[in-house]
Design a protein around this motif. Structure first.
Motif: not given
Length: 173
Positions: A141-150
């Motif tokens: 979750c931290e790796a994709v934070e702020g990235n909607k596609f992630g």
């Protein structure tokens, strides 16, 4: 025969496992309401696993001719701001459960109740896995934070998680 102290602690653990199930069901429903079907799936599987953990303890008490005493389940939180917050709460909660399991093992050791100590080894190993899984999900979750596609991609990945009956229950089927 179980000591009264261990019997009471095992009954309390059953309630704790059912509360955990209720917590994860609440997380699943919150994620579902937010359109995160994969996150909802992940937590729904956790819900089922916690129910199974309670059942394993119930089966154990029954096998020892000890009465299972169900208690009311306390209210749980019903909303989180993000999957990251859910998984952080999950890790914090699993650490508390680990402490409860360790306490059960300490009581069994104090009682020289080798059957109970042996049964608890599975739960000790399970808690290592539960904490590791929560840490892995926090990192994801931290790796994709702020990235909607992630987040979309992670949610799709979590939708693929499947349920597996815990070995102590599978052996009874």
């Amino acid at each position: 025969m179980l000591s009264q102290k261990l019997h009471d602690a095992l009954n309390a653990q059953i309630n704790a496992e059912l509360w955990s199930a209720y917590l994860y069901l609440s997380m699943s429903l919150d994620a579902e309401a937010k359109g995160l079907k994969g996150v909802a799936n992940w937590f729904y599987i956790q819900f089922r696993e916690e129910q199974d953990h309670a059942r394993i303890f119930m089966n154990y008490l029954n096998s020892r001719d000890a009465k299972v005493e169900l208690r009311p389940i306390d209210e749980v939180r019903s909303a989180w701001s993000s999957p990251l917050e859910m998984f952080r709460d999950t890790l914090e909660h699993e650490r508390k459960v680990t402490a409860l399991i360790h306490n059960l093992a300490a009581i069994a050791a104090e009682d020289r109740d080798f059957a109970s100590a042996n049964m608890l080894v599975w739960f000790i190993d399970e808690q290592v896995e539960e904490e590791s899984n929560a840490r892995d999900m926090i990192q994801a979750c931290e790796a994709v934070e702020g990235n909607k596609f992630g987040l979309y991609t992670l949610d799709k990945e979590l939708a693929a998680r499947t349920y597996a009956t815990p070995s102590p229950l599978a052996a009874k089927e």
